[in-house]
Motif scaffolding. Sequence first.
Motif, PDB file in Angstrom:
ATOM      1  N   TYR A  26       6.361  65.345  46.824  1.00 60.11           N
ATOM      2  CA  TYR A  26       5.002  65.523  46.074  1.00 60.11           C
ATOM      3  C   TYR A  26       4.811  64.842  44.742  1.00 60.11           C
ATOM      4  N   THR A  27       3.727  64.785  44.205  1.00 57.34           N
ATOM      5  CA  THR A  27       3.475  63.844  43.357  1.00 57.34           C
ATOM      6  C   THR A  27       4.033  64.235  41.869  1.00 57.34           C
ATOM      7  N   SER A  28       3.695  65.378  41.313  1.00 58.63           N
ATOM      8  CA  SER A  28       4.224  65.799  40.013  1.00 58.63           C
ATOM      9  C   SER A  28       5.174  67.054  39.854  1.00 58.63           C
ATOM     10  N   LYS A  29       6.532  66.283  39.855  1.00 59.38           N
ATOM     11  CA  LYS A  29       7.472  67.433  39.610  1.00 59.38           C
ATOM     12  C   LYS A  29       7.351  68.202  38.449  1.00 59.38           C
ATOM     13  N   LEU A  30       7.171  67.620  37.135  1.00 56.04           N
ATOM     14  CA  LEU A  30       6.892  68.015  35.980  1.00 56.04           C
ATOM     15  C   LEU A  30       5.856  69.499  36.054  1.00 56.04           C
ATOM     16  N   ARG A  31       4.808  69.040  36.712  1.00 52.88           N
ATOM     17  CA  ARG A  31       3.736  70.208  36.601  1.00 52.88           C
ATOM     18  C   ARG A  31       4.446  71.434  37.469  1.00 52.88           C
ATOM     19  N   TYR A  32       4.987  70.914  38.827  1.00 53.49           N
ATOM     20  CA  TYR A  32       5.563  71.873  39.591  1.00 53.49           C
ATOM     21  C   TYR A  32       6.591  72.974  38.764  1.00 53.49           C
ATOM     22  N   TYR A  33       7.464  72.248  38.045  1.00 59.28           N
ATOM     23  CA  TYR A  33       8.440  73.011  37.372  1.00 59.28           C
ATOM     24  C   TYR A  33       7.644  73.959  36.505  1.00 59.28           C
ATOM     25  N   SER A  34       6.600  73.567  35.793  1.00 64.05           N
ATOM     26  CA  SER A  34       6.098  74.150  34.854  1.00 64.05           C
ATOM     27  C   SER A  34       5.329  75.499  35.208  1.00 64.05           C
ATOM     28  N   ILE A  35       4.833  75.325  36.191  1.00 64.95           N
ATOM     29  CA  ILE A  35       4.170  76.493  37.027  1.00 64.95           C
ATOM     30  C   ILE A  35       4.999  77.380  37.507  1.00 64.95           C
ATOM     31  N   ILE A  93      -2.028  84.078  39.226  1.00 62.04           N
ATOM     32  CA  ILE A  93      -2.521  82.728  39.047  1.00 62.04           C
ATOM     33  C   ILE A  93      -1.525  81.423  39.203  1.00 62.04           C
ATOM     34  N   ALA A  94      -0.168  81.546  38.777  1.00 63.77           N
ATOM     35  CA  ALA A  94       0.740  80.445  38.909  1.00 63.77           C
ATOM     36  C   ALA A  94       0.969  80.359  40.597  1.00 63.77           C
ATOM     37  N   VAL A 107       0.167  77.527  45.747  1.00 57.02           N
ATOM     38  CA  VAL A 107      -0.027  77.394  46.845  1.00 57.02           C
ATOM     39  C   VAL A 107      -1.136  76.106  47.199  1.00 57.02           C
ATOM     40  N   ALA A 108      -1.896  75.916  46.163  1.00 54.44           N
ATOM     41  CA  ALA A 108      -2.701  74.720  46.183  1.00 54.44           C
ATOM     42  C   ALA A 108      -2.182  73.474  45.892  1.00 54.44           C
ATOM     43  N   PHE A 109      -0.751  73.451  45.802  1.00 49.97           N
ATOM     44  CA  PHE A 109      -0.243  72.334  45.061  1.00 49.97           C
ATOM     45  C   PHE A 109      -0.156  70.961  45.887  1.00 49.97           C
ATOM     46  N   GLY A 110      -0.333  71.166  47.082  1.00 47.47           N
ATOM     47  CA  GLY A 110      -0.409  70.105  47.967  1.00 47.47           C
ATOM     48  C   GLY A 110      -1.642  69.298  47.923  1.00 47.47           C
ATOM     49  N   CYS A 111      -2.770  70.144  47.605  1.00 46.14           N
ATOM     50  CA  CYS A 111      -4.088  69.645  47.656  1.00 46.14           C
ATOM     51  C   CYS A 111      -4.632  69.115  48.933  1.00 46.14           C
ATOM     52  N   GLU A 112      -4.157  69.442  49.857  1.00 37.74           N
ATOM     53  CA  GLU A 112      -4.698  69.013  51.256  1.00 37.74           C
ATOM     54  C   GLU A 112      -5.695  69.930  51.770  1.00 37.74           C
ATOM     55  N   HIS A 113      -6.316  69.995  53.008  1.00 39.50           N
ATOM     56  CA  HIS A 113      -7.088  70.782  53.607  1.00 39.50           C
ATOM     57  C   HIS A 113      -6.768  72.284  53.434  1.00 39.50           C
ATOM     58  N   GLU A 114      -5.599  72.488  54.214  1.00 36.32           N
ATOM     59  CA  GLU A 114      -4.915  73.811  54.270  1.00 36.32           C
ATOM     60  C   GLU A 114      -4.713  74.399  53.220  1.00 36.32           C
ATOM     61  N   GLU A 115      -4.069  73.734  52.378  1.00 35.25           N
ATOM     62  CA  GLU A 115      -3.393  74.346  51.078  1.00 35.25           C
ATOM     63  C   GLU A 115      -4.503  74.739  50.420  1.00 35.25           C
ATOM     64  N   HIS A 142       1.225  81.722  52.349  1.00 41.36           N
ATOM     65  CA  HIS A 142       2.520  81.514  52.387  1.00 41.36           C
ATOM     66  C   HIS A 142       3.049  80.387  52.895  1.00 41.36           C
ATOM     67  N   PRO A 143       2.551  79.807  54.363  1.00 42.18           N
ATOM     68  CA  PRO A 143       3.033  78.444  54.970  1.00 42.18           C
ATOM     69  C   PRO A 143       2.486  77.456  54.179  1.00 42.18           C
ATOM     70  N   ALA A 144       1.369  77.336  53.435  1.00 34.47           N
ATOM     71  CA  ALA A 144       0.765  76.398  52.804  1.00 34.47           C
ATOM     72  C   ALA A 144       1.355  75.890  51.713  1.00 34.47           C
ATOM     73  N   ALA A 145       2.069  76.768  51.120  1.00 36.02           N
ATOM     74  CA  ALA A 145       2.736  76.209  49.864  1.00 36.02           C
ATOM     75  C   ALA A 145       3.960  75.377  50.128  1.00 36.02           C
ATOM     76  N   PRO A 146       4.656  74.532  49.226  1.00 30.34           N
ATOM     77  CA  PRO A 146       5.764  73.936  49.439  1.00 30.34           C
ATOM     78  C   PRO A 146       6.829  74.889  49.861  1.00 30.34           C
ATOM     79  N   ALA A 147       8.026  74.410  50.353  1.00 27.56           N
ATOM     80  CA  ALA A 147       8.957  75.420  50.974  1.00 27.56           C
ATOM     81  C   ALA A 147       9.538  76.512  49.937  1.00 27.56           C
ATOM     82  N   PRO A 148      10.228  75.924  48.775  1.00 28.39           N
ATOM     83  CA  PRO A 148      10.752  76.702  47.766  1.00 28.39           C
ATOM     84  C   PRO A 148       9.855  77.648  47.310  1.00 28.39           C
TER      85      PRO A 148
END
Lengths: 478, 115
Positions: A79-88, A117-118, A123-131, A209-215
Amino acid sequence: MVSVALKRFPDLLANLVMAALAALALLTIGQSGICHLGGWQAGLGIDLRLDGLSSLMLITINTIGLAMTVFSVQYMTRYTSKLRYYSIFLCMIAGLNGIVLTGDLFSLYIFMELVAIASYALVAFGCEHEELEAAFKYAVLGSVASAFILIGTALLYAMLGTLNMADMARGLAEGGMNLPLLFALALFLCGFGLKAALVPFHAWLPDAHPAAPAPVSAMLSGVVIEAAGIYVLIRLVFNVFTVQLVPDLLVILRMMGVVSMIVGGILMLGQWDMKRLLAYSSISQIGYIVVGLGLGTPLGLIGALFHLLNHSVFKSLLFLNAGALEYTTGSRDLRHLGGLGKSMPVTSSTSLVASMSISGIPPLNGFWSKLIIVLACIESGHPWLALAAVIVSLTTLAAVLKVQKHAFWDAAKAGLATFHEVPLLMRTAMLMLAALCFVLALLVLTGLRTPFLITPAVDALSAWGRNGPGCVMCGMGI
Amino acid sequence: MAYALCMVLIAIGLYGVVVKKNVVKIVISMAIIGYGINVLLVLIGYRMGGCAPILGQGITAASFAANAVDPLPQALILTAIMINLGMLILLVAICIRLYERYGTFDITEMRKLKG
């Protein structure tokens, strides 16, 4: 050199934070206490309260969270932004820890919204259709649930004049039930039922649950629905509204539990998307936990809380396996996978451990907690519940073996044989959780009816009401 | 009466969430539910003819307790408004992204997920 160090910094920081939190959580074993924030006297300010149940939940949240950050280091490079991922992600962890520690209902609502909210954002992190679609569905249903919970909280405050849960329990024990309080209880059941994805309210889970990144899926399925749904439900049912006040509550819980168990268990059989299959199995495992709670006996509670701990371990491991498959092959559709057992030995064997554990094969941890739940069902005179639990275990076994067969054991499909095992840190996280599956099974060695770590949690459920008439365990010989 | 009205407000919001097909209208309905709950919270703490809960000079604790409205729900509402705001921003952001992907706000046309 500097840019590499900067790139590694978020990984390092997040892992250090989680390791520290996990260590702190382990230190809370056997401790209890109340902290009045801001020096206000009891009943006026916000309290933080630690007891056996909080301690159990803290350990669950933070050890699983640590495994997830270890896994994320290499997985999240997709994914693109690890920094944002970790903060959320850390926001979510903070909220979860807050939920299990807080002693009053309104700060519980705040922490719950923080988690919610986090998790919508994750769940929307990938920003694709399904997510996006899944996140929207999840966010709408989740905030309707929060609205119900807030109305319930407002009603309780109006009737009892306090937000502190211990004071509320005292007020309820003295004043008894009336219609507005019953309405509040119904709102709480709907709200937390939605958060925990019990069956009439489960529609969002197999999408979100399936839409989010695996962790994150692992965290959502393994920990969030338990801490934000089941844990609060336990607190409210056993500590605040005690069972003596509303005797039908246990019947409702049992019905919801057994329906979730069966519906989840049947629906998971027909899934081909690995993560979606696992999401349905979460619904059915949550059903087991709620059935155990609905029995209301000490043994049932031990089974339920033990299963809660175990579920968080094996379910997050299974989601990590699904993530590892997606990482290497780019697909999680079982029809397109095959023959990966040879090229991905670690993923394959840890997935086997988790599968055996979730379907209750001895000597793994899942077997013991299911055994305790089944025993508790029989002991309290509900043989049909015990039968349902055993049958759903079989459908779970069928579904997870389907995953094993199609992903790992079948002959390789064209072009799949060249894949390699996932990187070291991802393997470490999976091995860590697989080892936990074995280690947690040892808890029963400390006594089938009084396991270490679980018994203090069950005691905590009766402790609040011990001084009043609303004692759950009175005369039940624990 | 006023309690019934805020329940009506909450019910209107719920109706919107369930029935409306436009994602933006669903978001607006969510906001209406939030307002309904906030009004409910204000009403719970309200007292007929009560004064603002400020412990100024010359007001003793006893007269404060006798006259002022309950300050706790008001503190809760401030927090609840913040949470609703955060939620609203996130939902609107998701709506914008959804519009970018699908070119529509109609939820029945977003069908990548089934069941």
